[in-house]
Design a protein around this motif. Structure first.
Motif, PDB file in Angstrom:
ATOM      1  N   ILE A  98       0.826  -1.204   0.000  1.00 36.66           N
ATOM      2  CA  ILE A  98       0.000   0.000   0.000  1.00 36.66           C
ATOM      3  C   ILE A  98       0.859   1.253   0.000  1.00 36.66           C
ATOM      4  CG2 ILE A  98      -1.716   1.334   1.294  1.00 36.66           C
ATOM      5  CD1 ILE A  98      -2.877  -1.141   0.022  1.00 36.66           C
ATOM      6  N   GLY A  99       1.832   1.299   0.915  1.00 34.42           N
ATOM      7  CA  GLY A  99       2.662   2.490   1.061  1.00 34.42           C
ATOM      8  C   GLY A  99       3.605   2.731  -0.099  1.00 34.42           C
ATOM      9  N   LYS A 100       4.102   1.638  -0.715  1.00 33.16           N
ATOM     10  CA  LYS A 100       5.036   1.745  -1.841  1.00 33.16           C
ATOM     11  C   LYS A 100       6.171   2.746  -1.544  1.00 33.16           C
ATOM     12  CE  LYS A 100       1.771   0.488  -5.509  1.00 33.16           C
ATOM     13  NZ  LYS A 100       0.709  -0.018  -4.625  1.00 33.16           N
ATOM     14  N   PRO A 101       6.939   2.524  -0.467  1.00 36.85           N
ATOM     15  CA  PRO A 101       8.000   3.474  -0.112  1.00 36.85           C
ATOM     16  C   PRO A 101       9.075   3.555  -1.186  1.00 36.85           C
ATOM     17  CG  PRO A 101       8.198   1.443   1.162  1.00 36.85           C
ATOM     18  CD  PRO A 101       6.891   1.373   0.445  1.00 36.85           C
ATOM     19  N   PRO A 102       9.685   4.722  -1.355  1.00 39.89           N
ATOM     20  CA  PRO A 102      10.777   4.846  -2.327  1.00 39.89           C
ATOM     21  C   PRO A 102      11.900   3.858  -2.008  1.00 39.89           C
ATOM     22  CG  PRO A 102      10.094   7.009  -1.517  1.00 39.89           C
ATOM     23  CD  PRO A 102       9.399   5.990  -0.665  1.00 39.89           C
ATOM     24  N   GLU A 103      12.486   3.278  -3.036  1.00 37.32           N
ATOM     25  CA  GLU A 103      13.546   2.291  -2.841  1.00 37.32           C
ATOM     26  C   GLU A 103      14.727   2.877  -2.075  1.00 37.32           C
ATOM     27  OE1 GLU A 103      14.687   0.623  -6.545  1.00 37.32           O
ATOM     28  OE2 GLU A 103      12.720  -0.305  -6.941  1.00 37.32           O
ATOM     29  N   GLU A 104      14.974   4.177  -2.251  1.00 36.97           N
ATOM     30  CA  GLU A 104      16.131   4.794  -1.601  1.00 36.97           C
ATOM     31  C   GLU A 104      16.061   4.722  -0.077  1.00 36.97           C
ATOM     32  OE1 GLU A 104      15.438   7.212  -5.436  1.00 36.97           O
ATOM     33  OE2 GLU A 104      14.260   6.171  -3.917  1.00 36.97           O
ATOM     34  N   LEU A 105      14.856   4.703   0.477  1.00 36.94           N
ATOM     35  CA  LEU A 105      14.735   4.652   1.931  1.00 36.94           C
ATOM     36  C   LEU A 105      15.296   3.355   2.509  1.00 36.94           C
ATOM     37  CD1 LEU A 105      11.196   6.146   2.728  1.00 36.94           C
ATOM     38  CD2 LEU A 105      13.423   7.115   3.292  1.00 36.94           C
ATOM     39  N   SER A 106      15.328   2.301   1.714  1.00 32.47           N
ATOM     40  CA  SER A 106      15.809   1.001   2.189  1.00 32.47           C
ATOM     41  C   SER A 106      17.308   0.815   2.012  1.00 32.47           C
ATOM     42  CB  SER A 106      15.077  -0.136   1.453  1.00 32.47           C
ATOM     43  OG  SER A 106      13.683  -0.085   1.690  1.00 32.47           O
ATOM     44  N   LEU A 107      17.996   1.774   1.414  1.00 32.11           N
ATOM     45  CA  LEU A 107      19.412   1.598   1.112  1.00 32.11           C
ATOM     46  C   LEU A 107      20.309   1.531   2.351  1.00 32.11           C
ATOM     47  CD1 LEU A 107      19.846   3.900  -2.028  1.00 32.11           C
ATOM     48  CD2 LEU A 107      19.674   1.406  -1.949  1.00 32.11           C
ATOM     49  N   PRO A 108      20.112   2.383   3.368  1.00 31.30           N
ATOM     50  CA  PRO A 108      21.047   2.372   4.509  1.00 31.30           C
ATOM     51  C   PRO A 108      20.764   1.218   5.473  1.00 31.30           C
ATOM     52  CG  PRO A 108      19.915   4.489   4.288  1.00 31.30           C
ATOM     53  CD  PRO A 108      19.155   3.487   3.488  1.00 31.30           C
ATOM     54  N   THR A 109      20.990  -0.010   5.039  1.00 29.61           N
ATOM     55  CA  THR A 109      20.689  -1.168   5.886  1.00 29.61           C
ATOM     56  C   THR A 109      21.929  -1.974   6.239  1.00 29.61           C
ATOM     57  OG1 THR A 109      20.257  -2.513   3.916  1.00 29.61           O
ATOM     58  CG2 THR A 109      18.369  -1.425   4.947  1.00 29.61           C
ATOM     59  N   ILE A 110      23.052  -1.716   5.562  1.00 28.58           N
ATOM     60  CA  ILE A 110      24.249  -2.507   5.800  1.00 28.58           C
ATOM     61  C   ILE A 110      24.738  -2.292   7.234  1.00 28.58           C
ATOM     62  CG2 ILE A 110      26.648  -2.869   5.129  1.00 28.58           C
ATOM     63  CD1 ILE A 110      25.902  -2.045   2.328  1.00 28.58           C
ATOM     64  N   GLY A 111      24.907  -3.385   7.964  1.00 29.99           N
ATOM     65  CA  GLY A 111      25.403  -3.305   9.332  1.00 29.99           C
ATOM     66  C   GLY A 111      24.367  -2.849  10.335  1.00 29.99           C
ATOM     67  N   SER A 112      23.112  -2.753   9.916  1.00 36.59           N
ATOM     68  CA  SER A 112      22.060  -2.299  10.828  1.00 36.59           C
ATOM     69  C   SER A 112      20.897  -3.278  10.816  1.00 36.59           C
ATOM     70  CB  SER A 112      21.563  -0.903  10.413  1.00 36.59           C
ATOM     71  OG  SER A 112      20.473  -0.505  11.209  1.00 36.59           O
ATOM     72  N   ASN A 113      20.636  -3.918  11.950  1.00 35.15           N
ATOM     73  CA  ASN A 113      19.518  -4.843  12.078  1.00 35.15           C
ATOM     74  C   ASN A 113      18.545  -4.365  13.151  1.00 35.15           C
ATOM     75  OD1 ASN A 113      20.526  -6.776  10.165  1.00 35.15           O
ATOM     76  ND2 ASN A 113      22.029  -7.391  11.692  1.00 35.15           N
ATOM     77  N   SER A 114      18.504  -3.061  13.356  1.00 29.94           N
ATOM     78  CA  SER A 114      17.740  -2.523  14.482  1.00 29.94           C
ATOM     79  C   SER A 114      16.301  -2.179  14.136  1.00 29.94           C
ATOM     80  CB  SER A 114      18.441  -1.270  15.024  1.00 29.94           C
ATOM     81  OG  SER A 114      18.543  -0.278  14.011  1.00 29.94           O
ATOM     82  N   SER A 115      15.896  -2.367  12.876  1.00 30.69           N
ATOM     83  CA  SER A 115      14.520  -2.013  12.524  1.00 30.69           C
ATOM     84  C   SER A 115      13.542  -2.990  13.165  1.00 30.69           C
ATOM     85  CB  SER A 115      14.350  -2.014  11.006  1.00 30.69           C
ATOM     86  OG  SER A 115      14.649  -3.276  10.457  1.00 30.69           O
ATOM     87  N   LYS A 116      12.303  -2.540  13.326  1.00 32.21           N
ATOM     88  CA  LYS A 116      11.269  -3.324  14.007  1.00 32.21           C
ATOM     89  C   LYS A 116      10.079  -3.541  13.086  1.00 32.21           C
ATOM     90  CE  LYS A 116      12.491  -1.885  18.709  1.00 32.21           C
ATOM     91  NZ  LYS A 116      13.814  -1.407  18.338  1.00 32.21           N
ATOM     92  N   ASN A 117       9.195  -4.459  13.480  1.00 30.50           N
ATOM     93  CA  ASN A 117       7.982  -4.667  12.708  1.00 30.50           C
ATOM     94  C   ASN A 117       6.912  -3.679  13.165  1.00 30.50           C
ATOM     95  OD1 ASN A 117       6.440  -5.807  14.929  1.00 30.50           O
ATOM     96  ND2 ASN A 117       7.647  -7.689  14.673  1.00 30.50           N
ATOM     97  N   PRO A 118       5.816  -3.528  12.411  1.00 35.37           N
ATOM     98  CA  PRO A 118       4.807  -2.524  12.748  1.00 35.37           C
ATOM     99  C   PRO A 118       4.220  -2.662  14.155  1.00 35.37           C
ATOM    100  CG  PRO A 118       4.496  -3.235  10.491  1.00 35.37           C
ATOM    101  CD  PRO A 118       5.565  -4.117  11.073  1.00 35.37           C
ATOM    102  N   VAL A 119       3.986  -3.880  14.625  1.00 37.93           N
ATOM    103  CA  VAL A 119       3.420  -4.065  15.967  1.00 37.93           C
ATOM    104  C   VAL A 119       4.381  -3.535  17.021  1.00 37.93           C
ATOM    105  CG1 VAL A 119       2.676  -5.762  17.673  1.00 37.93           C
ATOM    106  CG2 VAL A 119       2.005  -6.028  15.274  1.00 37.93           C
ATOM    107  N   GLU A 120       5.665  -3.799  16.855  1.00 38.75           N
ATOM    108  CA  GLU A 120       6.660  -3.306  17.809  1.00 38.75           C
ATOM    109  C   GLU A 120       6.744  -1.788  17.776  1.00 38.75           C
ATOM    110  OE1 GLU A 120       9.955  -6.899  17.932  1.00 38.75           O
ATOM    111  OE2 GLU A 120       9.889  -5.600  16.155  1.00 38.75           O
ATOM    112  N   ILE A 121       6.613  -1.209  16.595  1.00 36.72           N
ATOM    113  CA  ILE A 121       6.657   0.250  16.472  1.00 36.72           C
ATOM    114  C   ILE A 121       5.464   0.882  17.188  1.00 36.72           C
ATOM    115  CG2 ILE A 121       6.575   2.177  14.841  1.00 36.72           C
ATOM    116  CD1 ILE A 121       8.068   0.345  12.848  1.00 36.72           C
TER     117      ILE A 121
END
Length: 254
Positions: free
Chosen positions: A9-32
């Protein structure tokens, strides 16, 4: 404020997902959402939308000059942060009563654009004079519409959750906690529609590009968005578009 929309639904820009190397700190929607509610346990309202999407609002710690509000009209949900200086003119233009709030006006503007208006969305947002950011979600059409004023007066950021969902908030702590490095300020003077992408409402015929910033090892650490005034989007010529030719201008914000 907080809004989370599934990737489809949101179709986020691909660029937002680029800074992921070495970072596993993102959460799922329920956790957010849990984090959001833990920060404001006694003053938060959550609006559950189809397909697991949701919008949430708290008035706690809001700026007196940038108040938050939410309205639901005709299956259209709108969170508005800030104020409109030409609110009286807009009420008259859209035939609304004096009690109509900024959020109600923005919903009416969106409905006019969706149903009747012969002009593009950038023209609608240009008519809003003030300091603001808003999120609109139309349940009937699954349309997501985001915007921020050209000065970036109101804090507004977006990012990508662990499952690829689009996350939007005016609280940088929520974004950083939920998205890790996969986030950025929403660019001032821009609108985002999930069916057509990111557009500058001052330069609608020019592409808005995501620019990656790397460390010495070549790892992408962050992304910001800017208007590329040398790259024009193929389109039918529009009156007044000559004003869009200018020197490149960045649209950064915090």
């Amino acid at each position: 404020m907080l809004a989370v929309f599934a990737k489809a639904i949101g179709k986020p820009p691909e660029e937002l997902s680029l800074p992921t190397i070495g970072s596993n700190s993102s959460k799922n929607p329920v956790e957010i959402l849990d984090k959001f509610q833990s920060l404001w346990p006694h003053d938060s309202a959550v609006y559950n939308l189809p397909h697991g999407n949701f919008m949430a609002l708290s008035h706690q710690d809001q700026s007196p000059i940038h108040p938050r509000s939410i309205v639901v009209l005709d299956d259209i949900f709108c969170i508005f942060v800030g104020t409109l200086e030409n609110i009286a003119d807009l009420r008259h233009y859209y035939g609304l009563q004096r009690q109509a709030t900024e959020a109600m006006i923005v919903v009416e503007a969106y409905k006019a654009l969706r149903d009747r208006a012969p002009y593009p969305p950038d023209q609608v947002v240009k008519e809003l004079d003030g300091k603001f950011a808003f999120i609109i979600f139309d349940v009937k059409t699954n349309t997501l519409f985001l915007a921020r004023d050209r000065e970036g007066s109101v804090n507004f950021q977006w990012g990508v959750a662990k499952d690829g969902s689009l996350v939007c908030s005016d609280d940088p702590k929520i974004i950083r906690d939920g998205c890790g490095k996969s986030c950025a300020p929403f660019p001032p003077g821009c609108i985002f529609i999930n069916g057509s992408g990111l557009t500058s409402f001052d330069h609608p015929l020019n592409k808005v590009k995501g620019i990656a910033e790397e460390d010495e090892g070549g790892n992408i650490m962050s992304v910001y968005f800017k208007v590329d005034l040398f790259t024009r989007i193929p389109s039918i010529p529009r009156t007044g578009s000559a004003a869009n030719w200018a020197d490149p201008t960045e649209v950064k914000g915090e």
